[in-house]
Design a protein around this motif. Structure first.
Motif, PDB file in Angstrom:
ATOM      1  N   ALA A  47     -26.838  12.431 -13.511  1.00 37.70           N
ATOM      2  CA  ALA A  47     -27.108  14.030 -13.094  1.00 37.70           C
ATOM      3  C   ALA A  47     -27.506  14.342 -11.701  1.00 37.70           C
ATOM      4  N   LYS A  48     -28.509  13.385 -11.113  1.00 42.10           N
ATOM      5  CA  LYS A  48     -29.040  13.573  -9.822  1.00 42.10           C
ATOM      6  C   LYS A  48     -27.981  13.149  -8.659  1.00 42.10           C
ATOM      7  N   THR A  50     -24.688  13.091  -9.232  1.00 39.15           N
ATOM      8  CA  THR A  50     -23.608  13.908  -9.269  1.00 39.15           C
ATOM      9  C   THR A  50     -23.915  15.313  -8.492  1.00 39.15           C
ATOM     10  N   ARG A  51     -25.158  15.550  -8.728  1.00 39.97           N
ATOM     11  CA  ARG A  51     -25.406  17.044  -7.852  1.00 39.97           C
ATOM     12  C   ARG A  51     -25.638  16.768  -6.458  1.00 39.97           C
ATOM     13  N   ASN A  52     -26.205  15.588  -6.323  1.00 42.53           N
ATOM     14  CA  ASN A  52     -26.481  15.506  -4.912  1.00 42.53           C
ATOM     15  C   ASN A  52     -25.637  14.905  -3.971  1.00 42.53           C
ATOM     16  N   GLY A  57     -18.472  17.491  -7.626  1.00 44.88           N
ATOM     17  CA  GLY A  57     -19.435  17.657  -9.118  1.00 44.88           C
ATOM     18  C   GLY A  57     -19.867  19.204  -9.154  1.00 44.88           C
ATOM     19  N   GLN A  59     -21.449  20.795 -11.882  1.00 42.77           N
ATOM     20  CA  GLN A  59     -22.421  21.028 -12.907  1.00 42.77           C
ATOM     21  C   GLN A  59     -22.554  19.748 -13.636  1.00 42.77           C
ATOM     22  N   GLU A  76     -20.656  18.687 -18.126  1.00 40.21           N
ATOM     23  CA  GLU A  76     -20.234  18.255 -16.732  1.00 40.21           C
ATOM     24  C   GLU A  76     -19.120  18.948 -16.341  1.00 40.21           C
ATOM     25  N   TYR A  78     -16.556  19.361 -12.955  1.00 41.02           N
ATOM     26  CA  TYR A  78     -15.772  18.777 -11.781  1.00 41.02           C
ATOM     27  C   TYR A  78     -14.656  19.637 -11.109  1.00 41.02           C
ATOM     28  N   HIS A  87     -16.055  10.205  -9.803  1.00 40.72           N
ATOM     29  CA  HIS A  87     -17.389  10.159 -10.475  1.00 40.72           C
ATOM     30  C   HIS A  87     -17.730   9.020 -11.264  1.00 40.72           C
TER      31      HIS A  87
END
Length: 102
Positions: A47-48, A50-52, A57, A59, A76, A78, A87
């Motif tokens: 998750a981190k 993907t978000r960072n 990404g 959500q 999730e 995209y 991803h």
């Protein structure tokens, strides 16, 4: 099939051209109690990452059932199918796969 998740694992995804082609992935998985913390660890890393690190990404949310802590939910999103495919090649997603295949 992972031996760390029970048979109740389900995944659904959708593509909606109405909102510009956003890809949404919803997962419900029942993890075996002895693997819960390990799964949450790799999902948190994913998750981190993907978000960072993924501009496509939008959500990545991890949740658990209010009455069963071993039922885990993921949501999730995209920007496009290409972003979702990207991803799946990332090191943080590969950690999830490695955990599930162990």
């Amino acid at each position: 099939r992972s031996t760390r998740l029970s048979m109740s694992s389900t995944t659904s995804s959708s593509f909606s051209p109405l909102d510009g082609g956003v890809i949404a992935l919803n997962v419900k998985a029942r993890v075996k109690p002895e693997h819960r913390e390990g799964l949450l660890d790799v999902l948190t890393i994913d998750a981190k990452g993907t978000r960072n690190d993924e501009p496509g990404g939008l959500q990545f949310v991890i949740g658990q059932d209010v009455t069963d802590a071993n039922t885990i939910f993921l949501h999730e999103q995209y920007k496009s199918m290409a972003d979702f495919e990207y991803h799946q090649k990332t090191p943080h997603f590969q950690k999830v796969l490695s955990f599930l295949e162990a």
